[in-house]
Scaffold this active site. Structure first.
Site, PDB file in Angstrom:
ATOM      1  N   HIS A  15       0.726  -1.138   0.014  1.00 46.81           N
ATOM      2  CA  HIS A  15       0.011   0.178   0.027  1.00 46.81           C
ATOM      3  C   HIS A  15       0.945   1.395  -0.087  1.00 46.81           C
ATOM      4  O   HIS A  15       0.525   2.316  -0.774  1.00 46.81           O
ATOM      5  CB  HIS A  15      -0.898   0.025   1.113  1.00 46.81           C
ATOM      6  N   CYS A  32      35.014   2.529 -25.142  1.00 44.57           N
ATOM      7  CA  CYS A  32      34.189   2.448 -23.891  1.00 44.57           C
ATOM      8  C   CYS A  32      34.798   2.923 -22.755  1.00 44.57           C
ATOM      9  O   CYS A  32      34.629   2.903 -21.634  1.00 44.57           O
ATOM     10  CB  CYS A  32      33.852   1.074 -23.680  1.00 44.57           C
TER      11      CYS A  32
END
Length: 819
Positions: A444, A775
């Site tokens: 919830h 990279c």
């Protein structure tokens, strides 16, 4: 389970009915029977033929509720009661809500309504057994709309038996239209209290008290990533998962390759699952009991069950998207029957947060603490838990353990509590952040925090013990799936980028990704794939154990280390499978996040001193004078001292490509000194199921040694592509140790010597018709280096995530792209 044939009732007959069976209604009947019931009817009619199990039952109608209200003259009394309603005043709200509920509860049902409910329940008993057990759920006529969830606003009663029990539960459901949280929520959302009716669903119970249950979403609840299904699971009835009373297991499944008959479970997290809700033999319907420790340490679902539920999630999402004529992600409750071992869907509603986000703006949060002792990396959090939302917030702690003390809460405070339920909603909307002891991503507190746009950290375990009233804290949900609570009000920044204004470049812009938990979020940044996925991060953080220590677990000499490994691998008889599973899930999550774009995965590139720091590593690693230039990368993979461990890496990537269907993964070999060494590595890979060229498998090599550049043509005969590692190439071109502070000032990728090496590498790759990218760190740090790379005609530049957008703009300028 027997399902009655769809009814041929006319619309006018439906509208005058007090009770309708689920298979008499569909999604168009929300005004008649509410969202839950209409959806159940839709699934029973449309999806049970596709193999989805849905328990049957009946619904009282909106007409039944209005008949009850009108026959007793209740509307006038309620309007008078709400004349001075103030939902911002907790005391006022509580008083009005209590009087409204009391008014309805103490007003008897009309005789004809009692008879209709009793007759329907008795008919249900005829199908199953006398005194059959049912779930009685409220279903408001304005709930489960795509833009308003009304989740948990009204009551649900489980294990209800007998005519009188069902009537009493229905009566309490009617009254629950006026719970404090429902009144507040309707007011906030702009709904008229008297234009909404309350229907009640009476559904045959699934005996998940004897098995498991949970919640699943057809979209990632935090990032809005559409291609992942999130499933949560715990033992017993599902209310504990919904309410956040337990920390459930979490599973992610990649939907596109699931639909192509692969088995892409890309993540599994074990929850503590300390409680389970079961039937009570006494005066109460249900009760919570402790789960035995042995059961807590197991996953609540098998892989086959995870995949079954994920398949149903896809079918449900596809159906509702077709019904609504627009992509409709779904929020679904499921349950497993412990008697029959069958899985069932017990509720399905549209997801109401990610699906409602509009605009094309990328918003990111970041702590800004500089470097050194006060850097964000050096901070130790007070608490960690599941991050809800991707924001940072801060404020003073307000510790509330009792729902009757909500009036103590002040706007802008951080709500800290055990867990929340819908009664807490009137103050949740005023919180700067929410922290709970228990709960998972589908509890919830998590659902409402997302809907309100409030960052939350759930499942911390001990927030109410650690945090004190008035304490100033910072809540960070911007560092991946793990949320962190820090002491003090730390500085942070919020960046917004309008994505429609970004240029697209001819040079591919890829991303360096290490942490799989950030991958779904990072994939939202415009990109052409992943140029470097680091397995080292997965091994160090998610596996933590040296692979050889797993393979030779019985030979470990250090009992303390052996015990730690035993705890980490408690679910595994074959300890080496722990390594394969965790690495496959980590790589799989990254590959799924960017699918079908290329994801270049570097095989492990720890140095021996770094390997030694893994659990059990000391026993299998040498002491080297200079590990940076020693036994690392390719040299390990075919060596007797590591060959078995490299086989595990291969098995993990084979699973990602062949079982998960993520063929966008391209393995890359680091620190490969000679072409012959490359051939030895490829032979090891082939032995372990990764054969170059089979199933379109490409294998790249890091271009980070002078030998890779000088013998570029020979390496191009062995490998399918190159990726320049500028860090090591700089170190070895300039002859300095990048770990040494004494020569750090000389380390510069912009050196003319390094640039000539890079230029030569690109020229050679082009000549040999091989892809080449970079990279390394250089283009992330230096825009001028990125410009140099583009001028040389490099195919791709892979960047740290925080450098992608600014570098994209710079590359576009160099290419002459219109901004």
């Amino acid at each position: 389970m027997t399902i009655v044939s769809p009814s041929t009732l006319s619309q006018s007959d439906k509208e005058r009915s007090l009770v309708l069976w689920f298979d008499e209604v569909g999604i168009s009947d929300i005004p008649l029977v509410g969202g839950k019931n209409a959806s159940l009817g839709e699934m029973i009619q449309q999806l049970t033929p596709k193999g989805i199990n849905v328990p049957t039952g009946f619904a009282t109608t909106a007409y039944a509720y209005r008949h009850f209200i009108q026959s007793a003259g209740l509307e006038a009394k309620l309007r008078e009661l709400f004349a001075d309603l103030d939902v911002e005043d907790v005391k006022n709200l509580r008083e009005r809500g209590k009087k409204a509920r009391s008014l309805l509860i103490h007003t008897p049902f009309p005789v004809e309504l009692r008879k209709a409910i009793a007759a329907a329940y008795e008919s249900l008993c005829d199908r199953y057994n006398a005194e059959t057990d049912v779930a009685v759920r409220s279903s408001a006529t304005a709930e489960d709309l795509p833009d308003a969830s009304f989740a948990g606003q009204q009551e649900t009663y489980l294990n209800v038996v007998g005519v009188e029990g069902v009537l009493a539960a229905c009566h309490k459901c009617f009254a629950s239209l006026f719970t404090d949280r429902a009144i507040s929520y309707r007011h906030t959302k702009g709904f008229d209290h008297f234009s909404i009716a309350l229907a009640v669903g009476v559904q045959k119970m699934v005996r998940s008290d004897l098995a498991t249950s949970g919640v699943m979403f057809s979209i990632d609840t935090e990032t809005g990533f559409k291609d992942a299904a999130l499933i949560t699971a715990a033992y017993g009835l599902g209310e504990n998962v919904v309410q956040g009373s337990v920390n459930p297991d979490e599973y992610y499944v990649f939907k596109p390759t699931l639909k192509a008959d692969f088995r892409p479970i890309i993540d599994k997290k074990l929850g503590s699952k300390e409680l389970k809700m079961i039937y009570d033999d006494g005066s109460k319907f249900t009760k919570n009991v402790s789960v035995p420790f042995r059961e807590r340490g197991k996953f609540a679902l098998s892989d086959a069950e995870i995949l079954q539920l994920a398949t149903w999630t896809c079918l449900i999402e596809d159906h509702y998207s077709q019904v609504h004529g627009i992509y409709t992600p779904m929020d679904i409750e499921w349950a497993k029957d412990g008697i029959t071992d069958q899985l069932f869907i017990v509720q399905a509603r549209p997801e109401t947060v990610q699906s409602q986000k509009t605009g094309n703006v990328l918003r990111s949060y970041r702590l800004v603490l500089g470097t050194g002792e006060k850097s964000s990396e050096s901070l130790v959090p007070l608490l960690t838990g599941r991050a809800i939302g991707e924001a940072i917030s801060q404020g003073k702690v307000r510790l509330i353990l009792d729902v009757h003390k909500l009036e103590q809460f002040q706007p802008g405070e951080v709500l800290v509590t055990e867990r929340t339920d819908p009664d807490w909603e009137p103050i949740m909307k005023r919180a700067s952040a929410i922290v709970t002891n228990s709960g998972g991503r589908t509890c919830h507190a998590a659902i409402i925090a997302r809907e309100l746009g409030v960052p939350a950290i759930v499942g911390t375990g001990n927030a109410t013990d650690v945090l004190k009233n008035g304490q100033e804290i910072t809540i960070s949900c911007a560092e991946g799936e793990e949320g962190k609570v820090y002491a003090g009000l730390l500085p942070f920044e919020v960046a917004e980028v309008a994505l429609e204004n970004l240029p697209r470049t001819r040079t591919q812009i890829l991303m360096n990704v290490g942490n799989p938990q950030e991958a779904l979020s990072l994939s939202a940044i415009p990109n052409d794939g992943v140029g470097l996925a680091r397995t080292e991060f997965i091994i160090a953080n998610q596996i933590q154990v040296h692979p050889m220590a797993l393979i030779h677990y019985d030979l470990l000499k250090d009992e303390f280390v052996k015990n730690k490994i035993a705890k980490l691998t408690a679910l595994y008889e074959d300890k080496s499978q722990y390594f394969v599973d965790k690495l496959a899930q980590g790589v799989g999550r990254i590959a799924a996040a960017f699918y079908p774009k290329p994801v270049i995965v570097r095989m492990s590139d720890f140095k021996s001193n770094e390997y030694a720091n893994l659990l059990g590593g000391q026993q299998f690693e040498p002491n080297e004078e200079n590990p940076m230039l020693g036994w690392r990368g390719a040299a390990r993979y075919y060596d007797e001292g590591y060959r078995e461990a490299f086989a595990l890496e291969c098995h993990a990537l084979k699973r990602v490509r062949e079982e998960m269907g993520l063929t966008n993964v391209i393995p890359m070999i680091p620190f490969c000194r000679t072409p012959d060494e490359g051939r030895l590595v490829l032979a090891e890979m082939a032995k372990n199921g990764l054969k170059q060229g089979v199933n379109d498998l490409q294998v790249y090599v890091m271009c980070e040694l002078p030998s890779n550049v000088i013998m570029g043509e020979e390496f191009a005969e062995v490998f399918d592509g190159f990726s320049i590692g500028s860090n090591d190439l700089t170190q070895l071109t300039l002859g300095l140790d990048r770990d040494s502070g004494l020569v750090a000032r000389l380390f510069d990728e912009r050196s003319e010597a390094v640039k000539r090496m890079v230029k030569m590498a690109i020229e050679t790759a082009k000549k040999c018709d091989r892809k080449i990218g970079i990279c390394g760190q250089a283009p992330s740090d230096y825009p001028e280096f990125a410009q140099f790379l583009v001028e040389q005609g490099i195919d791709s530049i892979s960047l740290n995530p925080d450098s992608v957008l600014k570098t994209m703009v710079e590359v576009a300028k160099v290419e002459g792209t219109n901004l």
